[in-house]
Design a protein around this motif. Structure first.
Motif, mmCIF file in Angstrom:
data_model
loop_
_atom_site.group_PDB
_atom_site.id
_atom_site.type_symbol
_atom_site.label_atom_id
_atom_site.label_comp_id
_atom_site.label_asym_id
_atom_site.label_seq_id
_atom_site.Cartn_x
_atom_site.Cartn_y
_atom_site.Cartn_z
ATOM 1 N N LEU A 174 0.634 -1.735 -0.413
ATOM 2 C CA LEU A 174 -0.148 0.242 0.166
ATOM 3 C C LEU A 174 0.882 1.274 0.091
ATOM 4 N N LYS A 175 0.523 2.242 -0.426
ATOM 5 C CA LYS A 175 1.438 3.805 -0.324
ATOM 6 C C LYS A 175 -0.414 4.777 0.682
ATOM 7 N N VAL A 176 0.365 5.762 1.055
ATOM 8 C CA VAL A 176 -0.787 6.641 1.926
ATOM 9 C C VAL A 176 -0.712 7.697 0.444
ATOM 10 N N ALA A 177 -1.972 7.712 0.007
ATOM 11 C CA ALA A 177 -2.781 8.979 -0.767
ATOM 12 C C ALA A 177 -2.636 10.414 -0.502
ATOM 13 N N HIS A 178 -3.032 10.645 1.098
ATOM 14 C CA HIS A 178 -3.406 11.436 1.818
ATOM 15 C C HIS A 178 -2.951 11.240 3.039
ATOM 16 N N GLU A 179 -3.375 12.079 3.589
ATOM 17 C CA GLU A 179 -3.581 12.610 5.211
ATOM 18 C C GLU A 179 -3.677 14.011 5.158
ATOM 19 N N ILE A 180 -4.061 13.553 6.415
ATOM 20 C CA ILE A 180 -4.943 15.068 7.192
ATOM 21 C C ILE A 180 -5.402 14.671 8.604
ATOM 22 N N THR A 181 -4.662 16.366 9.573
ATOM 23 C CA THR A 181 -4.885 16.066 10.779
ATOM 24 C C THR A 181 -5.809 16.447 11.225
ATOM 25 N N TYR A 182 -6.925 16.308 12.469
ATOM 26 C CA TYR A 182 -8.490 17.088 12.550
ATOM 27 C C TYR A 182 -7.876 17.616 13.966
ATOM 28 N N TYR A 183 -8.274 18.497 14.454
ATOM 29 C CA TYR A 183 -8.459 19.162 15.700
ATOM 30 C C TYR A 183 -9.601 19.381 16.388
ATOM 31 N N ALA A 184 -9.771 19.101 17.779
ATOM 32 C CA ALA A 184 -11.360 18.905 18.113
ATOM 33 C C ALA A 184 -11.033 19.619 19.357
ATOM 34 N N ASP A 185 -11.594 20.683 20.025
ATOM 35 C CA ASP A 185 -11.424 21.485 21.639
ATOM 36 C C ASP A 185 -12.597 19.902 22.020
ATOM 37 N N ALA A 186 -12.365 18.650 22.290
ATOM 38 C CA ALA A 186 -12.927 18.022 23.392
ATOM 39 C C ALA A 186 -11.834 16.593 23.858
ATOM 40 N N ASN A 187 -12.379 16.134 24.963
ATOM 41 C CA ASN A 187 -11.029 15.185 25.941
ATOM 42 C C ASN A 187 -11.340 14.008 24.580
ATOM 43 N N TRP A 188 -9.937 13.419 24.982
ATOM 44 C CA TRP A 188 -9.694 12.584 24.091
ATOM 45 C C TRP A 188 -10.648 10.714 23.730
#
Length: 380
Positions: A174-188
């Motif tokens: 496989l290969k990584v086609a795309h990567e996104i980091t999302y952020y949330a103001d919420a406890n894990w």
């Protein structure tokens, strides 16, 4: 009795579990510092000397390809504490060299040279290698653990069927086609709880439910989910459809593994894994896969790193379009994180007391939180 178990029902955790700074610090040590955490895929570091970095709480981790092996170390020089590699990806070549005073380490983390200090003159080099981190690779997927003693290997935790299903897809190709980091103001833990139930899917995710079999997903959490550190997972697609996408059709023409070589695709085929309490999941279909790793930043802030995978020979613009490839999960992720942020705001109220959860629709929450409480050393 645990804080989630009551006489006739179970709940989520008390309010302060999602807000308290001291508890968050303990979680970094007792949960995130002990379990297997999904960090990446071998395709991200194909050549010896290639590296990427990965953050968990306050820790920055350096993962380096060392021949056929992958080494993980704390990304901090043992001399004066400089962060050794300050880019998310790169190449160190045959040695890891600190740019401050040129202390030099092997790709395995051993100290090879302390500038103008010979081995044994003032100290022994063997005592000042980079601090190691355990690595377990399952079918090309890289997991790390910062525990003093490593948990059992990931391969020993995932059941035979999940392993066999994933192997059909040739996951090392496989290969990584795309990567996104999302952020949330919420406890894990809100991201964890949301992820181990599909009670919310019809109301929050209308697009997702076009191709997702939400009832089968709920049945999995009721009948098969056990809350192990790592386990197999299938994100079920409606059997008349091809893949998990906006319209249920393939989003990459070059199918994975055996399917790309002409093997017929069984109805409802899927493969994947999940980790908990620190939550990650991977869902794979005949044409693509997506892995999400949710990570803590503070008691009230988290991030979710997502990678989309296609066949290593798939060509963007020919076999797949990135916008279409990511769309179903990108829409779903935004919806989920918006809900978690609203939930975090709500539970800051002094009047918040957790209510009863559904035994048929939310049993995954109970199993996951029992694992969390056990790791925290509390009654579970």
């Amino acid at each position: 009795m645990s804080v989630i178990d009551h006489e006739n029902y179970f709940t989520s955790l008390p309010r302060e579990y999602y807000l308290d700074e001291g508890r968050y610090t303990d979680e970094l040590a007792k949960v995130w510092g002990q379990q297997w955490i999904y960090a990446g895929h071998v395709s991200q570091i194909p050549k010896s000397g290639d590296y990427f970095t990965f953050e968990v709480g306050t820790e920055n981790i350096l993962l380096v390809r060392d021949g056929d092996d992958v080494t993980a170390v704390h990304n901090v020089c043992r001399h004066r504490g400089l962060q050794l590699c300050n880019q998310p990806t790169g190449r160190v070549g045959r040695r890891i060299v600190c740019p401050y005073h040129s202390w030099t380490y092997g790709l395995d983390g051993k100290l090879l040279k302390a500038t103008r200090q010979a081995d044994g003159e003032f100290f022994d080099y063997k005592d000042f290698g980079l601090f190691p981190i355990h690595v377990s690779i399952w079918q090309g997927f890289i997991f790390i653990s910062m525990a003093e003693v490593a948990p059992a290997p990931v391969a020993s935790m995932i059941d035979e069927k999940a392993t066999a299903d994933m192997a059909i897809l040739d996951p090392t190709r496989l290969k990584v086609a795309h990567e996104i980091t999302y952020y949330a103001d919420a406890n894990w833990k809100l991201l964890l709880e949301n992820g181990v139930e599909c009670y919310h899917c019809p109301s929050v995710h209308p697009e997702f439910c076009v191709s997702l079999d939400s009832q089968e997903m709920s049945d999995y959490y009721e009948d098969d989910y056990v809350g192990d550190l790592v386990q197999g997972l299938v994100i079920p697609v409606k059997r008349e459809l091809e893949s998990l996408s906006m319209d249920g059709k393939y989003v990459s023409k070059k199918l994975l593994g055996e399917f790309g070589r002409g093997t017929p695709v069984p109805d409802g085929f899927g493969a994947g894994f999940m980790t908990q309490p620190g939550y990650a999941w991977g869902g794979f279909h005949p044409d693509y896969g997506m892995i999400a790793s949710t990570l803590p930043i503070s008691p009230t802030r988290s991030k979710m790193v997502c990678w989309w995978f296609v066949h290593e020979d798939a060509e963007e613009g020919v076999d797949y379009n990135v916008d279409e490839l990511i769309k179903i999960w990108d829409v779903t992720n935004h919806q989920d994180l918006h809900i978690q942020e609203r939930q975090q705001v709500g539970l800051t109220s002094q009047r918040y007391v957790p209510g009863p959860n559904s035994p048929s629709q939310e049993p995954g929450i109970r199993a996951a939180l029992r694992k969390y409480l056990d790791m925290m050393g509390e009654p579970s």
